[in-house]
Design a protein around this motif. Structure first.
Motif, PDB file in Angstrom:
ATOM      1  N   THR A 128       0.838  -1.198   0.000  1.00  2.73           N
ATOM      2  CA  THR A 128       0.000   0.000   0.000  1.00  2.73           C
ATOM      3  C   THR A 128       0.875   1.251   0.000  1.00  2.73           C
ATOM      4  OG1 THR A 128      -1.725  -1.222   1.140  1.00  2.73           O
ATOM      5  CG2 THR A 128      -1.936   1.165   1.154  1.00  2.73           C
ATOM      6  N   HIS A 161     -10.629  -0.886   3.835  1.00  5.56           N
ATOM      7  CA  HIS A 161      -9.407  -0.731   3.034  1.00  5.56           C
ATOM      8  C   HIS A 161      -9.858  -0.465   1.593  1.00  5.56           C
ATOM      9  CE1 HIS A 161      -5.372  -1.011   1.737  1.00  5.56           C
ATOM     10  NE2 HIS A 161      -5.001  -2.163   2.278  1.00  5.56           N
ATOM     11  N   ARG A 163      -9.880  -6.593   6.933  1.00  4.32           N
ATOM     12  CA  ARG A 163     -10.512  -5.362   6.428  1.00  4.32           C
ATOM     13  C   ARG A 163     -10.664  -5.408   4.911  1.00  4.32           C
ATOM     14  NH1 ARG A 163      -5.472  -2.056   8.819  1.00  4.32           N
ATOM     15  NH2 ARG A 163      -3.851  -2.729   7.403  1.00  4.32           N
ATOM     16  N   ARG A 209      -5.001 -13.768   4.712  1.00  4.40           N
ATOM     17  CA  ARG A 209      -4.118 -14.159   5.808  1.00  4.40           C
ATOM     18  C   ARG A 209      -4.884 -14.074   7.127  1.00  4.40           C
ATOM     19  NH1 ARG A 209      -1.069 -10.762   9.272  1.00  4.40           N
ATOM     20  NH2 ARG A 209      -2.084  -8.951   8.344  1.00  4.40           N
ATOM     21  N   GLN A 259      -5.344 -12.589  10.438  1.00  6.79           N
ATOM     22  CA  GLN A 259      -4.857 -11.276  10.886  1.00  6.79           C
ATOM     23  C   GLN A 259      -4.382 -11.368  12.342  1.00  6.79           C
ATOM     24  OE1 GLN A 259      -5.458  -8.306   8.423  1.00  6.79           O
ATOM     25  NE2 GLN A 259      -5.300 -10.225   7.286  1.00  6.79           N
ATOM     26  N   PRO A 284      -4.744 -10.345  -1.134  1.00  6.76           N
ATOM     27  CA  PRO A 284      -4.210  -8.982  -1.031  1.00  6.76           C
ATOM     28  C   PRO A 284      -2.718  -8.962  -0.694  1.00  6.76           C
ATOM     29  CG  PRO A 284      -5.542  -9.512   0.903  1.00  6.76           C
ATOM     30  CD  PRO A 284      -5.713 -10.648  -0.062  1.00  6.76           C
TER      31      PRO A 284
HETATM   32  C1  NCD Z   1      -3.739  -6.155   3.685  1.00  6.28           C
HETATM   33  C2  NCD Z   1      -4.020  -5.214   4.828  1.00  6.28           C
HETATM   34  O1  NCD Z   1      -3.121  -4.476   5.270  1.00  6.28           O
HETATM   35  O2  NCD Z   1      -5.170  -5.202   5.236  1.00  6.28           O
HETATM   36  N1  NCD Z   1      -2.522  -5.889   3.036  1.00  6.28           N
HETATM   37  C3  NCD Z   1      -2.521  -5.046   1.961  1.00  6.28           C
HETATM   38  O3  NCD Z   1      -2.775  -3.868   2.088  1.00  6.28           O
HETATM   39  N2  NCD Z   1      -2.287  -5.586   0.755  1.00  6.28           N
HETATM   40  C4  NCD Z   1      -3.919  -7.582   3.999  1.00  6.28           C
HETATM   41  C5  NCD Z   1      -3.157  -8.196   5.145  1.00  6.28           C
HETATM   42  O4  NCD Z   1      -2.394  -7.532   5.841  1.00  6.28           O
HETATM   43  O5  NCD Z   1      -3.352  -9.403   5.354  1.00  6.28           O
END
Ligand code: NCD
Length: 303
Positions: free
Chosen positions: A57, A134, A166, A224, A226, A262
């Motif tokens: 991100t 997100h 999220r 994943r 969290q 993601p």
């Molecule tokens: C995700 C997040 O931060 O929510 N990562 C991302 O932005 N690609 C997904 C995650 O951390 O598992």
């Protein structure tokens, strides 16, 4: 030019028309995203405020901004900025919004991006607030589905941590705009919270195993667990490693079935899947650049 939205805090703020507009803008930006430069955002400065770890991100926002000719400043890790001295988020935002033209914020607390928008003089983009939303990830997820097939009437399985993820909480709201049929596959302890299921009504079903529906879906969206959101680590250890997508499972899927994630991945997709035509997660991560170019140019009035 007038922007379609000032801040981007939750995906629900966008209409179907707004989403489609961003996707088609992103498509126009793809050539620049593939290692070229433009000066559309020349003279503009982005402030990246990340209070939680991030690779994609943060770096894709930075890449998007720089490839469009803009500049980026980053908050140093919260430990060495004034946050460590007890500064409130509201004060940090008041100050930083005096320096930059747009703020991207990621924060462990749900609701913090909304709070930041209240105190900011410039547009605020939510880069993830706790287990909340997100929205920029959702736009790049939708872009991936759109580019790789058809976004309307898809059949999608959301797999994994549906409780804390999220990216799922955002995506699920947007999917209903496109009349998706949604299958939920998760360990019992990580089921989608009831309020989301109620909102979605008939378009969502919980299933016990991915194998049961693998022949009927177009998209698998894996998440994943969290770990950082668990109030109790013992609880995490009870579910850790409890699901994994393998190459063998995909053999019963449609030829055009795509597997999305993601990222970061831990152990929920076996690396042997990477070499199959189903694996879309690395391309999905690249798509973050043109999609964030579209978002940045929109909030800064160059849409
Ligand atoms: C995700 C997040 O931060 O929510 N990562 C991302 O932005 N690609 C997904 C995650 O951390 O598992």
């Amino acid at each position: 030019m007038m922007s379609r939205f000032r801040h981007l805090i939750s995906i629900e703020e966008l209409s179907k028309g707004d989403v489609e507009y961003i996707l088609s803008k992103a498509d126009e930006f793809e050539d620049i995203a593939k290692k070229s430069f433009s000066d559309i955002l020349k003279g503009k400065l982005l402030g990246n405020l990340f209070f939680e770890p991030s690779t994609r991100t943060r770096m894709s926002f930075e890449t998007a901004m720089k490839r469009l000719g803009g500049e980026v400043i980053n908050l140093n890790t919260a430990e060495i900025s004034s946050i460590a001295k007890g500064e409130t988020l509201a004060d940090t935002i008041r100050v930083v919004s005096g320096y930059v033209d747009t703020i991207v914020i990621r924060h462990p607390k749900e609701g913090s991006a909304k709070l930041a928008a209240e105190f900011s003089e410039v547009p605020v983009i939510n880069g993830g607030d706790g287990a909340g939303q997100h929205p920029t990830q959702t736009l790049l997820d939708l872009y991936t589905i759109w580019k790789e097939g058809d976004i309307n009437d898809i059949r999608i399985a959301l797999v994994g941590d549906l409780k804390y993820s999220r990216t799922v909480h955002s995506l699920i709201k947007a999917l209903s705009l496109f009349n998706a049929e949604i299958y939920l596959v998760s360990p019992e302890a990580l089921r989608l919270p009831i309020q989301f299921r109620e909102e979605l009504g008939n378009n969502v079903v919980e299933v016990d195993s991915l194998e049961d529906i693998i022949g009927e879906i177009n998209v698998i969206y894996v998440t994943r667990i969290q770990k950082e959101r668990f109030p109790d680590l013992d609880e995490y250890h009870r579910v850790a490693g409890s699901y994994r997508i393998t190459r063998k499972m995909l053999e019963n899927g449609e030829e055009n079935l795509i597997v999305m994630h993601p990222l970061p991945r831990v152990d929920e997709i076996s690396p042997e899947v990477d070499a199959t035509a189903h694996a879309m997660y690395f391309k999905q991560a690249f798509y973050g650049v043109p999609v964030r170019m579209a978002i940045l140019s929109e909030v800064m009035g160059y849409g």
